[in-house]
Write a protein that holds these residues in place. Structure first.
Motif, short mmCIF file in Angstrom:
data_model
loop_
_atom_site.label_atom_id
_atom_site.label_comp_id
_atom_site.label_asym_id
_atom_site.label_seq_id
_atom_site.Cartn_x
_atom_site.Cartn_y
_atom_site.Cartn_z
N LYS A 67 3.44 -4.13 7.21
CA LYS A 67 4.81 -3.59 7.81
C LYS A 67 4.89 -2.09 7.31
O LYS A 67 4.80 -2.08 6.19
N LEU A 68 4.98 -1.08 8.26
CA LEU A 68 5.31 0.24 7.65
C LEU A 68 6.79 0.43 7.48
O LEU A 68 7.74 0.11 8.15
N HIS A 69 6.89 1.03 6.27
CA HIS A 69 8.26 1.66 5.92
C HIS A 69 8.32 2.96 5.52
O HIS A 69 7.40 3.53 4.95
N GLY A 70 9.39 3.78 6.07
CA GLY A 70 9.83 5.32 5.96
C GLY A 70 10.70 5.41 4.72
O GLY A 70 11.70 4.59 4.56
N ARG A 71 10.59 6.72 4.20
CA ARG A 71 11.69 7.30 3.27
C ARG A 71 12.14 6.27 2.15
O ARG A 71 13.24 5.84 1.92
N ARG A 117 0.79 -1.21 -0.04
CA ARG A 117 0.22 -0.03 0.05
C ARG A 117 0.80 1.12 0.09
O ARG A 117 1.93 1.48 0.86
N LEU A 121 8.35 11.16 7.62
CA LEU A 121 9.31 10.22 6.84
C LEU A 121 9.05 9.67 5.66
O LEU A 121 8.96 8.25 5.51
N GLN A 149 3.40 0.63 3.05
CA GLN A 149 3.23 -0.77 3.89
C GLN A 149 3.05 -1.79 3.06
O GLN A 149 2.38 -2.06 2.03
N LEU A 175 -0.70 7.01 6.31
CA LEU A 175 -0.26 5.91 7.29
C LEU A 175 0.28 6.73 8.47
O LEU A 175 0.84 5.84 9.42
N GLY A 176 0.19 7.90 8.67
CA GLY A 176 0.66 8.56 9.85
C GLY A 176 2.28 8.53 10.03
O GLY A 176 2.76 8.55 10.97
N ASN A 177 2.99 8.56 8.87
CA ASN A 177 4.43 8.44 9.01
C ASN A 177 4.76 9.84 8.03
O ASN A 177 5.64 9.82 7.25
#
Lengths: 164, 511
Positions: free
Chosen positions: A146-150, A88, A137, A142, A132-134
């Motif tokens: 699992k969330l991933h940033g940058r 996502r 970053l 997702q 996703l509230g990130n």
């Protein structure tokens, strides 16, 4: 004369209706039980089948149309199985400011799947999400929950490679 | 000794779990406890590792797993080596006044003992020693206004619920933080969930409610887990359930997970969703304070509003109201996101300027290009040019400037942004997320996309801009809720301040 080939409708696994009834009966005592039941069905069985709707409506004593209306209103509920991995990609403003649209275009180019689509080998489902509230970053993605940033295009390729 | 590595979703999104595992492995056999705290809110430093020393907590960050062995060899466990210094002394932290976020990043969010040691339940105990009406009046006196965006005085809402006659009342926490650029609710729930539980319990006592619900969005799985764990601990500790803290108060709390509908952040849609229906907006009146969940009187508040209640009760309304400016009292949790060098959480008194937040705390853009626009208050908030960076963060000052503070989310864009594309996105988002109940929102948003497309293509530009203006008037006046009613705000502000992007070459920038 050409004949149109109509693919057979997917047949739910035997016993599915019994399991759905069990899930619904187990949660029917909650206030506003329908959405928790739909989450539970999807969590266990992967999606909400058209045949599940009548079962749930029966347990909750609701009209089939009412359950159908709820299932189709909310983005989370799938009407068919997803691919093995779901990615996502956030498309909201904060992620847009740092390249979320390019990331989506990249995935489409690499996998052929746009938002709401699953690749032909059923390995990957691609979806858009609004936040996703990130937001500090971004771009945020997702992968299988699992969330991933940058996330750069290269990083996303690596994540999807790992997921396969 | 204790080493802190955040469990916050943002920190985990850039590798905090791997860093924590590496520290556990590298310190095996030594007297080191790795605590998974919330995030301090300095998100550009995540994963931020903190080591407890006799002087305080020393920070290291951003740490990647490969750094861990070297940092330990360099004396990290004694607070030595390549550190940022004491975390509390970092300029970003010193600039803030943390009341709502006082414990976030400091405590272990899974530990009830940690909550108690850090003044936990002090506000609840103070409230239980007062009459419910006095608790409500204390909240009124604090000046607290709803932090979800609308800014309605919290105490006045509670007074209405207290005065309503009913066999049952509810407290609902709106944790459907769907706006881009906002993440404070998520960080509070992940970093200090007991404070939200405490705030909701105080609300229940004040208005006479026995049951509470937190409507938490499904996009936040870490927050769902954190809150579920905290509720279990709270029940075991006698902070929820029958006879709370021996006071005779009965109150229990449940989490309901949303299902990916932005509109459910609107309070009446949220109530419909909690009842198990499609998230369709209700017409008001009746207001939820009188006829809310299942038709009963209901307190509906945002996460930050409820999480601010304990500090107000613990330290007194006057102490809280001493912060802020005009009718915007207390502190607000501003969130810096988007294209920003130092993004994260800033809790400070109202009145700090937009420019101080973006340039001084945020350090400008991450791409090092000039800032061109910032959107304040979420997807339904206005886009502002740098010429308006002198605006103080204050509900009234923003309203006077044709903008809104909203929930304090600030999203930064650099000079490469196409503001006509962002205005188009505002309509496209509204079209996608409209509940469909009222025509101005459902159809107006689709027509808005089409009109902006014509403007961008240069078709009858002037006539279409007039049409756009007319459409915005209609949506503002005719929509049932803020979704359709506020979508014109980002659109109009984009046209007004960034006319060049709409083909208005004679329009000066930033006027």
């Amino acid at each position: 004369m050409t004949t149109e080939v109509i693919p057979p409708a997917s047949v739910p696994a035997p016993g599915r209706a019994v399991r759905v009834r069990g899930i619904a009966a187990g949660l029917r005592g909650l206030r506003g039980a329908l959405i928790p039941i739909l989450h539970a069905v999807q969590e266990e069985l992967g999606y909400v089948d058209q045949t599940d709707i009548a079962v749930i409506a029966d347990v909750l004593n609701l009209a089939v149309a009412e359950v159908h209306g709820v299932v189709t209103f909310y983005r989370d509920f799938r009407r068919e199985p997803a691919g093995r991995t779901t990615v996502r990609i956030c498309q909201a403003e904060a992620c847009r400011s740092v390249g979320a649209e390019e990331l989506a275009a990249h995935v489409k180019r690499r996998t052929g799947a746009g938002f709401g689509e699953t690749t032909y080998d059923r390995r990957l489902t691609v979806d858009e999400v609004f936040c996703l509230g990130n937001c500090a970053l971004g771009p945020a993605v997702q992968v299988s929950g699992k969330l991933h940033g940058r996330v750069t295009p290269a990083r996303l390729d690596a994540l999807l490679g790992e997921a396969r | 000794m204790r080493v802190f590595v955040p469990r916050d979703a943002a920190a985990r999104s850039v590798g905090a779990d791997e860093v924590a595992e590496r520290i556990v492995t590298a310190t095996a056999g030594r007297d080191v406890e790795v605590v998974r705290n919330g995030s301090r809110g300095m998100l550009w430093l995540e994963p931020l590792v903190e080591v407890e020393t006799t002087d305080g907590r020393v920070g290291y960050g951003p740490v990647v797993p490969e750094d861990v062995d070297g940092l330990i060899a360099g004396g990290m466990l004694d607070g030595l080596g390549a550190s940022l210094g004491l975390v509390e002394e970092l300029p970003w932290m010193r600039r803030q006044q943390r009341l709502t976020f006082a414990r976030v990043g400091v405590i272990d969010p899974r530990s009830g003992d940690d909550h108690t040691e850090h003044q936990g339940n002090k506000g609840l105990r103070a409230a239980l020693a007062m009459s419910p009406a006095d608790v409500v009046e204390a909240v009124v006196a604090s000046g607290l206004r709803g932090r979800g965006g609308a800014g309605f005085p919290t105490g006045i809402k509670w007074r209405t619920v207290l005065g309503a006659e009913s066999d049952q009342k509810f407290v609902c926490c709106n944790a459907d933080e769907g706006d881009s650029g906002t993440f404070a609710d998520r960080m509070l729930i992940e970093g200090d969930p007991f404070t939200l539980i405490e705030g909701m319990t105080i609300a229940a006592y004040a208005v006479g409610a026995t049951e509470g619900y937190v409507y938490l969005r499904s996009e936040y799985p870490d927050a769902v887990e954190a809150l579920d764990a905290a509720i279990r601990t709270a029940r075991e500790s006698g902070w929820l359930g029958p006879d709370i803290l021996g006071s005779g108060l009965d109150f229990d709390l449940h989490v309901r997970v949303g299902a990916g509908a932005y509109i459910c952040g609107e309070e009446t849609s949220m109530l419909e969703s909690l009842e198990g229906k499609r998230g369709m907006v209700r017409a008001k009146p009746p207001i939820p304070a009188l006829e809310g969940l299942f038709g009963r009187p209901t307190v509906v508040n945002n996460v930050l509003s409820l999480a601010t209640i304990p500090t107000i009760l613990a330290n007194g309304a006057a102490a809280y109201a001493a912060y802020g400016t005009g009718r915007s009292l207390g502190t607000n949790v501003f969130q810096l996101g988007g294209n920003i060098a130092r993004g994260g959480i800033v809790e400070t008194a109202f009145g700090i300027t937009l420019g101080e937040l973006v340039n001084e705390l945020g350090g400008g853009t991450a791409t090092r290009r000039p800032v061109r626009a910032v959107q304040v208050g979420g997807p339904l908030g206005a886009y502002l040019p740098v010429e308006q960076f002198g605006l103080p963060m204050d509900y009234e000052a923003f309203a006077a400037a044709g903008a809104m503070v909203g929930h304090g989310g600030i999203v930064v864009f650099d000079e490469t942004v196409d503001m006509a594309a962002m205005a188009r996105f505002a309509f496209a988002f509204c079209a996608e997320e409209s509940c469909g109940k009222c025509t101005p929102c459902r159809v107006g948003a689709v027509r808005g996309v089409e009109t902006i497309d014509r403007i961008r293509r240069g078709e009858d530009r002037r006539q279409n801009l007039v049409l756009l203006d007319d459409l915005c008037d209609l949506m503002t006046d005719g929509s049932l809720c803020a979704m359709g009613g506020l979508t014109p705000l980002p659109v109009r502000s984009a046209v007004r301040h960034f006319g060049k992007d709409f083909g208005l070459y004679d329009a000066p920038q930033g006027t």
